[in-house]
Design an enzyme around this catalytic site. Sequence first.
Site, mmCIF file in Angstrom:
data_model
loop_
_atom_site.group_PDB
_atom_site.id
_atom_site.type_symbol
_atom_site.label_atom_id
_atom_site.label_comp_id
_atom_site.label_asym_id
_atom_site.label_seq_id
_atom_site.Cartn_x
_atom_site.Cartn_y
_atom_site.Cartn_z
ATOM 1 N N LYS A 88 -2.287 -81.685 -52.516
ATOM 2 C CA LYS A 88 -3.219 -82.691 -51.970
ATOM 3 C C LYS A 88 -3.680 -82.356 -50.550
ATOM 4 O O LYS A 88 -4.784 -82.700 -50.147
ATOM 5 C CB LYS A 88 -2.586 -84.073 -52.007
ATOM 6 N N GLU A 110 -7.502 -94.531 -50.424
ATOM 7 C CA GLU A 110 -6.793 -95.356 -51.391
ATOM 8 C C GLU A 110 -5.546 -94.591 -51.795
ATOM 9 O O GLU A 110 -5.533 -93.360 -51.757
ATOM 10 C CB GLU A 110 -7.680 -95.598 -52.619
ATOM 11 N N SER A 374 2.068 -77.933 -58.896
ATOM 12 C CA SER A 374 1.279 -78.705 -57.919
ATOM 13 C C SER A 374 2.106 -79.354 -56.823
ATOM 14 O O SER A 374 1.582 -79.652 -55.749
ATOM 15 C CB SER A 374 0.457 -79.762 -58.648
#
Length: 390
Positions: A88, A110, A374
């Site tokens: 991310k 968010e 990830s």
Amino acid sequence: MNLPDKRGYFGEFGGKFVPETLYLCLEELEAAYLDAKKNKEFINELNYYLKEYAGRPTPLYFAKNLSKYLGIKVYLKREDLLHTGAHKINNSLGQALLAKFMGKKRIIAETGAGQHGVSAATVARLFGLKCDIYMGEEDIKRQKMNVFRIKVLGANVIPVKSGTKTLKDACSEAIRDWVTNVKNTYYLLGSVIGPHPYPMIVRDFQSVIGREAKKQILKKEKRLPDYLVACVGGGSNSLGLFYPFYKQKTVKFIGVEAGGLGKNYGASSLLEGKIGILHGTKSFVLQDDFGQIKNTHSVAAGLDYPGVGPEHAFYKITGRANYVSVKDNQAIEGFNLLSKLEGIIPALEPSHAIYYLKELAKRQKNSLVIVCLSGRGDKDLEIVQKYTKK
Ligand SMILES: *Cc1c(COP(=O)(O)O)cnc(C)c1O
């Protein structure tokens, strides 16, 4: 290849299904992004932070024990080694720099499980921007540690009390804030979802995963891989890996969705959803016969979203990628498999992709596979512990 087209469509998917006020915000964003993409200063600064702050390039690790066990050759793209523990940060760094280039002083985001909130709060500190994170009241209760992490990082968590008090409601509130405060505020979206240009921007910032992996595999194996495998929540780590291989048709893409507890009790938007509109974009959405958004479930919080990026919908319809579903208990098996064989504890999201390798290995002996790892599993230890006690 023009994906998306000028109107923000991937075939019939994508677009901007938003009210006029929001439309103007999106146009300003798109213009700024297209400028930044060509700006040497922007590119150099982003590369600097990806390397020195986040820890890129990440290794492409040959998982020799897992490979021997499965009978296929598996390489892991180690996004779990990045600062904050997941891919991310690639997107957050890119967008926060864009916010800085646009002269914005405040970032909003968010978050559901809190992972994107943490990543946004991190880059806000780095660039000295004010930061407000919208989070559903239910999620705040369930994710106390990440709420605390966000606060330690000096950002503010705004509880959302509307709807089901979860991610989709947090998304709606963030959009409302953005429209009202667009002059000084940048909305940092966390995946390849939402209205155009977000799916394109997030994909581009995550494509560093696939660009690196391609160079690395050519160096190590002198050939392209047979398969790319990655988990799909909103779809950003998977697209980041897939997209740079789009034109190489011999490289097959497999996206692994969260099957949760089984049919109709998961978050497999591409496999079980219907075409619809969610958060301003047309894609596959989990909905009932009246178009109401379904409640989703996954043991992996990061996969627990009722929609999916429009580019994945396009890959599905055109057959460029295949999508499969892996259930909670199977993901736990994947989690244990990688921990025991390689000494690498994966996050529960990519544990779905690890499990799927077992299925792939049954049919495709000796194939060469890259999996996107990830994120790391520290955040999930308590969940796995509880699950195992059951
Ligand atoms: C958020 C998250 C995901 C899911 O998001 P995508 O946009 O589908 O990549 C996957 N893995 C980890 C570790 C995450 O934190």
